[in-house]
Enzyme design. Structure first.
Site, PDB file in Angstrom:
ATOM      1  N   HIS A 162       5.996   4.914   9.403  1.00 15.19           N
ATOM      2  CA  HIS A 162       4.871   5.737   8.926  1.00 15.19           C
ATOM      3  C   HIS A 162       5.316   7.149   8.516  1.00 15.19           C
ATOM      4  O   HIS A 162       4.671   7.813   7.715  1.00 15.19           O
ATOM      5  CB  HIS A 162       3.804   5.804  10.024  1.00 15.19           C
ATOM      6  CG  HIS A 162       2.411   6.094   9.532  1.00 15.19           C
ATOM      7  ND1 HIS A 162       2.146   6.746   8.339  1.00 15.19           N
ATOM      8  CD2 HIS A 162       1.195   5.814  10.060  1.00 15.19           C
ATOM      9  CE1 HIS A 162       0.834   6.858   8.185  1.00 15.19           C
ATOM     10  NE2 HIS A 162       0.239   6.295   9.213  1.00 15.19           N
ATOM     11  N   ASN A 408       0.289  -9.848  -6.066  1.00 18.03           N
ATOM     12  CA  ASN A 408       0.446 -11.226  -6.521  1.00 18.03           C
ATOM     13  C   ASN A 408       1.848 -11.352  -7.105  1.00 18.03           C
ATOM     14  O   ASN A 408       2.160 -10.732  -8.120  1.00 18.03           O
ATOM     15  CB  ASN A 408      -0.640 -11.501  -7.577  1.00 18.03           C
ATOM     16  CG  ASN A 408      -0.462 -12.843  -8.256  1.00 18.03           C
ATOM     17  OD1 ASN A 408       0.591 -13.483  -8.169  1.00 18.03           O
ATOM     18  ND2 ASN A 408      -1.494 -13.276  -8.962  1.00 18.03           N
TER      19      ASN A 408
END
Ligand code: NAG
Ligand code: NAG
Length: 475
Positions: A162, A408
């Site tokens: 992070h 995708n």
């Protein structure tokens, strides 16, 4: 066998077949990339995210080996632009973390799980996701795990540090990676230019920043706190339909005495108010000794920082969209539990709106940058995470605007996704995301103390329904 109907399977095995390091395809000139003042507010914490795909093996006639090859080749291409993800965090001579961009590469895992996608009980990610589909980072700042499932499904799991990236940046990276996997040009290039986040000279900040951030004596280790057994933290994933959110919003907007609408509250504000009040209503003030309840919301400062601070208009839009790093602030409110119990939802929604207001301006973020500068090299953190035992704390983040659907890789849209952030602290973390159905429904990842989760399941079960294969249109 791959049957049509299946009930959730609690015990299944994930076998790691191969681990390797994937580096950028082109050599990267070794250099140091400083963390910005906003990155420096993050302790060392890893965040996971998973994307599930239905049967690329059957639908596109792709062998798992070809899938791995496509993913690895495009990952090594993506790392050319996203070189920070191919580096390492090293402590520099002033004792602060900095990214060494030396193309040391990404930890990449290939695995197989003897379970079908529709058998996985995503409702309980502590069992089904943790240790199974998201890798532990064993090297560098990013780990990727690609798991082949029994009936042809694929899960792509990523874990990132992070300190290097917020969820918005990770999403940028994932979209770029999937574009390159399909040999498409990148729709957005990342920017590592830190100058828009440089402190001002002389720096100044509003007193409100002191209420939200604190210097901490030492950087906490991976495990932030050791919890006692009563404070067990658990994760759950729920499905929340759009009409439920709409209804909560209409209550949060609710009317004055004459029945006229007073304010318009956003869905996130209304949802947060609902969660705050629901948990508060289940707290027994006498037995718990809790008086107050802190509730925060993660705010992305990208659009706030858009108005100035970058040299020319054309660069502004690009900077905002492409900036890679952390641009977050966590404003919070603190209310008496008794008050949250007694007042209506629209009162709570108003309280949410008020604390969010603090972080709505560009000046708040510029002030925060200057505040960090004034305290360096001492590390600092969002105050809401530095819990005392005075009461519960919950933080809501928002993944509503991320383009999960765009991840995708060439074998169809993901049919399920979720963040996975089981950090060890006592503060709760809640991440609402859009449902893959794209119809206004939400997927909500929650990581809360067990007693808080029990309150939610007992009194708000009509809103939070355990996510099942049914909701994901898998059966
Ligand atoms: C150490 O790291 C910080 C943050 O990454 C950076 O701003 C600073 O310039 C670095 N200091 C040195 C001496 O390299
Ligand atoms: C990159 O730097 C890290 C930290 O110093 C080191 O462990 C690693 O071996 C380096 N990798 C390369 C490829 O230079």
């Amino acid at each position: 066998m791959c049957k049509k109907e299946m009930s959730p399977k609690e015990n299944f095995n994930v076998i790691v077949n191969k681990t390797e390091i994937v580096a950028a395809v082109l050599p990267i000139q070794e250099h140091w990339l400083p963390l910005s003042n906003l990155d420096l507010l993050l302790p060392p914490l890893d965040v996971g995210v998973i994307f599930c795909y239905l049967n690329p093996i059957i639908i596109n006639n792709l062998e798992f080996n070809s899938i791995i090859k496509i993913l690895k080749t495009s990952l090594s291409e993506t790392l050319v632009s996203y070189y920070a993800f191919s580096g390492e965090i090293v402590q520099n001579s002033s004792g602060e973390p900095e990214i060494l961009c030396n193309n040391s590469g990404v930890y990449f895992v290939e695995a197989f799980a003897d379970v079908d996608l529709k058998e996985i009980n995503f409702y309980n990610p502590d069992e089904s996701i943790e240790g199974k589909f998201v890798p532990k980072i064993k090297h560098g700042v990013l780990g990727v795990q690609v798991t082949q499932l029994k009936c042809g499904g694929i899960i792509v799991g990523c874990t990132f540090d992070h300190r290097v990236a917020d969820a918005y940046s990770a999403n940028l990276f994932l979209v770029s990676w999937s574009e390159l996997a399909q040999s498409k040009p990148l729709s957005q290039l990342p920017s590592f230019r830190r100058s828009p986040l440089f402190p001002r000279h002389p720096g100044y900040y509003d007193g409100s920043v002191d209420g939200l951030y604190v210097p901490i004596p030492i950087v906490p280790l991976r495990k932030l706190e050791t919890l006692n057994p009563d404070d067990q933290v658990i994760s759950r994933i729920y499905y929340v339909t759009g009409d439920k959110i709409g209804h909560i919003q209409s209550l949060a907007n609710c009317c004055d005495r004459k029945g006229a609408k007073r304010y318009q509250r956003s869905k996130l504000e209304s949802f947060s108010a609902f969660l705050w009040k629901t948990i508060a209503c289940g707290v027994n003030v006498e037995t718990s000794n809790f008086k107050n309840f802190r509730f925060g919301i993660v705010v992305d400062g990208r659009t706030r920082l858009m108005s100035s601070n970058v040299d020319d208009d054309d660069n502004r839009g690009k900077w905002v969209k492409g900036y890679f790093g952390n641009v977050l602030s966590i404003p919070f409110g603190e209310k008496k539990i008794d008050e949250l119990k007694a007042k209506s939802l629209d009162w709570t929604a108003n309280a949410v709106h008020e604390f969010l207001d603090i972080a709505k301006t560009e000046e708040h973020f510029l002030g925060l940058i200057d505040w960090v500068e004034a305290h360096r090299p001492k590390p600092s953190m969002a105050k809401i995470y530095v819990t005392d035992d005075d009461g519960p704390t919950v933080v809501v983040s928002s993944g509503q605007h991320f383009s999960f659907k765009m991840v995708n890789f060439g074998w169809g849209d993901p049919i399920f996704w979720s963040y996975h952030f089981p950090w060890a602290g006592k503060s709760g973390y809640v991440m609402p995301m859009p449902s893959p159905k794209g119809n206004g429904d939400w997927i909500v990842y929650m990581h809360l103390l067990k007693w808080q989760m029990e309150i939610i399941e007992a009194s708000a079960f009509h809103v939070f329904e355990p996510v099942t294969a049914n909701y994901l249109n898998l059966i």
